[in-house]
Design an enzyme around this catalytic site. Structure first.
Site, PDB file in Angstrom:
ATOM      1  N   CYS A  28       0.829  -1.211   0.000  1.00 12.12           N
ATOM      2  CA  CYS A  28       0.000   0.000   0.000  1.00 12.12           C
ATOM      3  C   CYS A  28       0.863   1.261   0.000  1.00 12.12           C
ATOM      4  O   CYS A  28       0.522   2.257  -0.652  1.00 12.12           O
ATOM      5  CB  CYS A  28      -0.935  -0.003   1.208  1.00 12.12           C
ATOM      6  SG  CYS A  28      -2.085  -1.398   1.244  1.00 12.12           S
ATOM      7  N   ASP A  76     -20.003  13.239 -15.219  1.00 13.35           N
ATOM      8  CA  ASP A  76     -21.433  12.989 -15.003  1.00 13.35           C
ATOM      9  C   ASP A  76     -21.693  12.136 -13.761  1.00 13.35           C
ATOM     10  O   ASP A  76     -22.824  11.740 -13.505  1.00 13.35           O
ATOM     11  CB  ASP A  76     -22.059  12.332 -16.234  1.00 13.35           C
ATOM     12  CG  ASP A  76     -21.391  11.003 -16.602  1.00 13.35           C
ATOM     13  OD1 ASP A  76     -20.448  10.578 -15.893  1.00 13.35           O
ATOM     14  OD2 ASP A  76     -21.811  10.389 -17.604  1.00 13.35           O
TER      15      ASP A  76
END
EC number: 1.11.1.27
Length: 224
Positions: free
Chosen positions: A47, A140
């Site tokens: 990570c 959108d």
């Protein structure tokens, strides 16, 4: 795995605590593209390399009007402390500031809602952690692409940048990007476009590869 998003789904307008304060997701995105990506745990090796690379590429994403936001089941306090390690890994001053926020999802509410939990990897309390998920949303607020990696495999953020280039191009032009395509290379004319329409759309020309089948579906044109 319960929950989850399908391509074309609108992003939930959730509220969350993050390293930059409390946000409402749609307000955070505004009119930008957005990448929401989860990781299993803070203070873990893979990570750290992933978020380090994301931080390095943040200026490139910004050039493309893309906002990044990360998520894991760790607290804001852990995110901030871990950010110092990420910056140190990148050879930067070890501050708590990254070029994108990280969401605190200790209760796993968002991970469940969005289908981000890894069915295999568990924490010390035998609770599932978040997998390596990538969601790319358009202006959108609809999902344009999703990627799901297991905890053991780090993602390629250069590839994520490449697919952003593809999504932004193909969302505005009647083209598709072929295998291993990179920005600036030739693209393919979509099969739904007639030869006459293709000539009008692509003044730089259309090259059709001859095939044994005689079908004229492999049509290339310089990137518009």
């Amino acid at each position: 795995m319960p929950g989850g998003l399908l391509l074309g789904d609108e992003a939930p307008n959730f509220e969350a605590n993050t390293t930059i304060g409390r946000i409402r997701f749609h307000d955070f995105l505004g009119d930008s593209w957005g990448i929401l990506f989860s990781h299993p745990r803070d203070f873990t090796p893979v990570c750290t390399t992933e978020l380090g690379r994301a931080a390095k590429l943040a200026p490139e994403f910004a050039k493309r009007n893309v906002k990044l936001i990360a998520l894991s089941i760790d607290s804001v306090e852990d995110h901030l402390a871990w950010s110092k390690d990420i910056n140190a890994y990148n050879g930067e001053t070890p501050t708590e500031k990254l070029p994108f926020p990280i969401i605190d999802d200790k209760g796993r509410d968002l991970a469940i809602l969005l289908g981000m939990l890894d069915p295999v990897e568990k924490d010390d309390n035998n609770m599932p952690v978040t997998a390596r998920v990538v969601f790319i949303f358009g202006p959108d607020k609809k999902l344009k692409l999703s990627i799901l990696y297991p905890a053991t495999t780090g993602r390629n953020f250069d590839e994520i940048l490449r697919v952003v280039d593809s999504l932004q191009l193909t969302g505005t032009k009647p083209v598709a990007t072929p295998v291993d395509w990179k920005k600036g290379e030739s693209v393919m004319v979509v099969p739904t476009l007639s030869e006459e329409e293709a000539k009008q759309c692509f003044p730089k020309g259309v090259f059709t590869k001859e095939l044994p089948s005689g079908k004229k579906y492999l049509r290339y044109t310089p990137q518009p």
